[in-house]
Design a protein around this motif. Structure first.
Motif, short mmCIF file in Angstrom:
data_model
loop_
_atom_site.label_atom_id
_atom_site.label_comp_id
_atom_site.label_asym_id
_atom_site.label_seq_id
_atom_site.Cartn_x
_atom_site.Cartn_y
_atom_site.Cartn_z
N ARG A 165 0.84 -1.19 0.00
CA ARG A 165 0.00 0.00 0.00
C ARG A 165 0.88 1.25 0.00
O ARG A 165 2.06 1.20 0.36
CB ARG A 165 -0.92 -0.01 1.21
CG ARG A 165 -1.95 -1.15 1.17
CD ARG A 165 -2.86 -1.11 2.38
NE ARG A 165 -3.85 -2.18 2.32
CZ ARG A 165 -4.76 -2.40 3.25
NH1 ARG A 165 -4.81 -1.61 4.33
NH2 ARG A 165 -5.63 -3.38 3.13
N THR A 166 0.28 2.36 -0.37
CA THR A 166 1.04 3.59 -0.61
C THR A 166 1.95 4.00 0.55
O THR A 166 3.13 4.32 0.31
CB THR A 166 0.08 4.74 -0.95
OG1 THR A 166 -0.66 4.39 -2.13
CG2 THR A 166 0.85 6.02 -1.21
N PRO A 167 1.50 4.02 1.81
CA PRO A 167 2.41 4.45 2.89
C PRO A 167 3.66 3.58 2.98
O PRO A 167 4.78 4.09 3.14
CB PRO A 167 1.55 4.34 4.15
CG PRO A 167 0.14 4.42 3.66
CD PRO A 167 0.14 3.75 2.33
N PHE A 168 3.48 2.26 2.90
CA PHE A 168 4.62 1.36 2.97
C PHE A 168 5.49 1.48 1.73
O PHE A 168 6.72 1.37 1.80
CB PHE A 168 4.14 -0.09 3.13
CG PHE A 168 3.37 -0.32 4.40
CD1 PHE A 168 4.03 -0.40 5.63
CD2 PHE A 168 1.99 -0.44 4.38
CE1 PHE A 168 3.32 -0.61 6.80
CE2 PHE A 168 1.28 -0.66 5.54
CZ PHE A 168 1.95 -0.73 6.76
N ARG A 169 4.87 1.72 0.60
CA ARG A 169 5.63 1.91 -0.63
C ARG A 169 6.51 3.15 -0.55
O ARG A 169 7.67 3.13 -0.94
CB ARG A 169 4.65 2.01 -1.81
CG ARG A 169 5.33 2.03 -3.18
CD ARG A 169 4.29 2.19 -4.27
NE ARG A 169 3.25 1.16 -4.14
CZ ARG A 169 2.05 1.26 -4.69
NH1 ARG A 169 1.72 2.35 -5.36
NH2 ARG A 169 1.18 0.28 -4.55
N GLN A 170 5.95 4.21 0.00
CA GLN A 170 6.73 5.45 0.15
C GLN A 170 7.88 5.26 1.13
O GLN A 170 8.98 5.79 0.93
CB GLN A 170 5.82 6.59 0.62
CG GLN A 170 4.76 6.99 -0.40
CD GLN A 170 5.37 7.47 -1.70
OE1 GLN A 170 6.41 8.12 -1.73
NE2 GLN A 170 4.71 7.13 -2.82
N LEU A 171 7.65 4.52 2.19
CA LEU A 171 8.72 4.23 3.15
C LEU A 171 9.84 3.42 2.50
O LEU A 171 11.02 3.68 2.73
CB LEU A 171 8.17 3.47 4.35
CG LEU A 171 7.34 4.28 5.36
CD1 LEU A 171 6.74 3.36 6.42
CD2 LEU A 171 8.22 5.35 6.02
N ALA A 172 9.46 2.45 1.68
CA ALA A 172 10.46 1.64 0.99
C ALA A 172 11.28 2.49 0.03
O ALA A 172 12.52 2.36 -0.04
CB ALA A 172 9.79 0.49 0.24
N ILE A 173 10.62 3.38 -0.70
CA ILE A 173 11.32 4.26 -1.63
C ILE A 173 12.28 5.18 -0.88
O ILE A 173 13.43 5.39 -1.29
CB ILE A 173 10.31 5.09 -2.45
CG1 ILE A 173 9.52 4.17 -3.38
CG2 ILE A 173 11.01 6.18 -3.25
CD1 ILE A 173 8.38 4.87 -4.11
#
Length: 223
Positions: free
Chosen positions: A53-61
């Motif tokens: 999901r977007t929040p986790f994706r942004q953290l990974a990036i």
């Protein structure tokens, strides 16, 4: 004194060889641990970046961008010398392994992401049509093909990790370079440093050639 007595002194080499071998074993262990953790972390980061999901994706990036940008030497100093002020004390091995693994996982994540995205979407669509679940499709259809694609760059990244273990000497890690430096100081002769350079070359040159062979084979198969 001849150049051989100064830089290729056989007596000094034989005297310091046990110390160099001890450092080599530490370097190999540190490299192996860092590579394994880096690959596992990189795959997890790649999957998170692509499918979470977007929040986790942004953290990974953010994680990938930060640890690809930060110099490893700076990270080593921060982890080993700054974290104790926050109550976190790591051994030299743990500090070096964690720093190397964090950086390696960031680079591995981008390699895995590129490999996964290189697999034709028709493969996933065909698996979905057969009723396979998303994770089953990833594990049995997409990842086997992606890993085959990324073997050459992953091998290159692993070589870089092995080379970067030399920086662990800044945190008093008794790796090959640290032991060679101590041996040079004890013998007042640069032969141990040249011997360490030769050991690194013997250890890494076959891996470098293996990368070349893999890349050539993969290029031939794609034609």
């Amino acid at each position: 004194m001849s150049i051989f007595d100064t830089f290729l002194n056989q007596r000094v080499f034989l005297q310091t060889l046990p110390l160099l071998l001890m450092g080599l074993s530490t370097t190999v262990l540190l490299g192996a641990v860092s590579i394994v953790l880096g690959l596992a972390g990189g795959l997890l980061l790649a999957l998170t970046r692509l499918y979470a999901r977007t929040p986790f994706r942004q953290l990974a990036i953010a994680f990938i961008d930060v640890f690809r940008a930060i110099p490893l030497l700076v990270l080593l100093v921060v982890v080993y010398y700054a974290l104790p002020f926050l109550g976190i004390r790591l051994t030299p091995f743990a500090a070096a392994a964690s720093s190397l693994s964090l950086v390696a996982s960031a680079y591995s994540a981008e390699i895995f992401r590129a490999g996964i995205e290189a697999v034709p979407k028709g493969q996933s669509e065909a698996a979905k049509a057969l009723g396979l679940r998303a994770w089953t499709t990833m594990a049995k259809v997409v990842l086997p093909q992606a890993i085959r694609i990324v073997i050459p760059p992953i091998t290159s990244n692993s070589i870089n990790v092995l080379k970067d273990t030399a920086l662990a000497s800044v945190v008093a890690m008794p790796d090959l370079l640290k032991q060679a430096t101590q041996a040079q100081a004890l013998s007042a002769n640069p032969t141990p440093l040249l011997a360490a350079a030769g050991i690194y070359l013997l250890m890494l040159l076959p891996l470098v050639r293996a990368v070349g062979v893999l890349e050539a084979r993969w290029a031939a198969q794609r034609r």
